[in-house]
Design an enzyme around this catalytic site. Structure first.
Site, PDB file in Angstrom:
ATOM      1  N   TYR A 230      -4.391   0.244  23.194  1.00  0.00           N
ATOM      2  CA  TYR A 230      -3.489   0.615  22.102  1.00  0.00           C
ATOM      3  C   TYR A 230      -2.388   1.552  22.572  1.00  0.00           C
ATOM      4  O   TYR A 230      -2.427   2.061  23.697  1.00  0.00           O
ATOM      5  CB  TYR A 230      -4.285   1.266  20.954  1.00  0.00           C
ATOM      6  CG  TYR A 230      -4.675   2.711  21.213  1.00  0.00           C
ATOM      7  CD1 TYR A 230      -5.687   3.044  22.111  1.00  0.00           C
ATOM      8  CD2 TYR A 230      -4.009   3.754  20.564  1.00  0.00           C
ATOM      9  CE1 TYR A 230      -6.033   4.366  22.345  1.00  0.00           C
ATOM     10  CE2 TYR A 230      -4.362   5.089  20.792  1.00  0.00           C
ATOM     11  CZ  TYR A 230      -5.369   5.381  21.678  1.00  0.00           C
ATOM     12  OH  TYR A 230      -5.705   6.682  21.921  1.00  0.00           O
TER      13      TYR A 230
ATOM     14  N   LYS B  29      -5.696   3.238  28.318  1.00  0.00           N
ATOM     15  CA  LYS B  29      -5.612   3.652  26.911  1.00  0.00           C
ATOM     16  C   LYS B  29      -6.411   2.655  26.077  1.00  0.00           C
ATOM     17  O   LYS B  29      -5.869   1.785  25.395  1.00  0.00           O
ATOM     18  CB  LYS B  29      -4.142   3.733  26.464  1.00  0.00           C
ATOM     19  CG  LYS B  29      -3.957   4.648  25.249  1.00  0.00           C
ATOM     20  CD  LYS B  29      -2.535   5.087  25.104  1.00  0.00           C
ATOM     21  CE  LYS B  29      -2.259   5.759  23.777  1.00  0.00           C
ATOM     22  NZ  LYS B  29      -3.066   6.938  23.500  1.00  0.00           N
TER      23      LYS B  29
ATOM     24  N   GLU C   3      -8.029  17.007  30.497  1.00  0.00           N
ATOM     25  CA  GLU C   3      -6.937  16.855  29.516  1.00  0.00           C
ATOM     26  C   GLU C   3      -7.474  17.224  28.147  1.00  0.00           C
ATOM     27  O   GLU C   3      -8.545  17.805  28.032  1.00  0.00           O
ATOM     28  CB  GLU C   3      -6.390  15.426  29.562  1.00  0.00           C
ATOM     29  CG  GLU C   3      -7.431  14.370  29.255  1.00  0.00           C
ATOM     30  CD  GLU C   3      -6.870  12.944  29.216  1.00  0.00           C
ATOM     31  OE1 GLU C   3      -5.654  12.759  29.087  1.00  0.00           O
ATOM     32  OE2 GLU C   3      -7.694  12.018  29.291  1.00  0.00           O
TER      33      GLU C   3
END
Ligand code: PMP
Length: 283
Positions: free
Chosen positions: A32, A146, A178
């Site tokens: 996505y 992703k 992250e």
């Protein structure tokens, strides 16, 4: 009436039909993108579309449209929905077929859906900064993709929100990777530190824009992992994402970072970022 991009057609929301054996639904088997719309224009569209195809490639998923066609369809969608400021959510799954873990045999067409929504920029938080907390990074080892599989991210964000924090700062052991839906950076003595873009993080599009901003304002970038302890000792701390932009983090686990307010380098970065986006209202 809200319009949805469904494969290569733009149709009314209620006419979209997603099978209950869609592999996105059953396995999170798909990829996505979230793309920002500023003033009716798609920001860094090419970079997002390129990353979508790269993610798809890494999981051997074929998107049956060219990048150009997809680009045009997204523009058509935001025009039809008359979105001025907001975002596009776009996903592609490996299609619908009787449930089995391995890829469908024979292969089926992937299922693409995209929709838009109006959103406001987080203007006040960009000024005041937000709170964050450390959460163990429990995700798989291909965070560069992703993928629709976001359970590790969902649980981390939930833990952050339950602690009244805006974002979770993920760490593998002592090392910061992250955020649950963002990239993380520390600034020390005018140098920006961030985890290298390897399999442990998503190489954010905003991250790349930030690197360009750093160059413009004369801030060196060091792509080197740092620890939780080093994070707490940074002069300034920021997170970035398509929706959060260049967001100051002013405390981690209730410990103040630097002065506990947005720092001067952060502000400079935000100003450089601001110049790159077609907005009429500044921060
Ligand atoms: N890392 C993760 C895990 C994310 O979900 C996101 C947001 N999609 C980012 C980083 C930031 O990426 P971008 O700047 O492209 O939105």
């Amino acid at each position: 009436m809200v319009k949805i991009l469904w494969n290569d057609r733009i149709i009314n929301e209620e006419d979209v039909k997603i099978g209950f054996e869609d592999r996105g639904y059953q396995f999170g088997d798909g990829v996505y993108e979230v793309i920002k719309i500023y003033n009716g224009d798609v920001f860094t569209a090419t970079e997002h579309i390129d990353r979508l195809y790269e993610s798809a490639d890494k999981i051997q998923l074929v998107i049956p449209y060219t990048k150009d066609v997809l680009h045009k369809m997204l523009y058509e969608l935001i025009e039809l929905n008359e979105v001025k400021n907001g975002q596009i959510y776009l996903q592609v799954t490996r299609g619908t077929s009787p449930r089995q873990h391995n890829f469908p045999t024979p292969a089926v067409e992937s299922v693409l859906t995209a929709y838009t929504k109006e959103t406001n920029r987080p203007l006040s938080q960009l000024q005041t900064g937000v709170k964050a907390c450390f959460v163990e990074d429990m995700r798989w080892l291909r965070c560069d993709i992703k993928s629709l599989n976001l359970l590790g991210n969902v649980l981390a964000k939930q833990e952050a929100v339950s602690k009244d924090c805006f974002e979770a700062i993920l760490h593998r052991g002592e090392v910061i990777t992250e955020g649950s839906s963002s990239n993380m950076y520390g600034i020390k003595n005018g140098v920006l530190y961030t985890h290298p873009a390897n399999n442990l993080i998503l190489n954010g599009i905003t991250r790349r824009v930030i690197f360009a901003c750093c160059e413009e304002i004369g801030m060196p970038v060091v792509e080197e992992a740092f620890t939780k302890q080093q994070a707490l000792e940074m002069d300034e701390f920021i997170m970035s994402s398509t929706s959060a932009e260049v967001m100051p983090i002013v405390s981690i686990d209730d410990q103040m970072i630097g002065s506990g307010t947005r720092g001067q380098w952060t502000e400079k970065l935000q100003q450089a970022f601001e110049k790159k986006i077609p907005v009429s209202v500044g921060i």
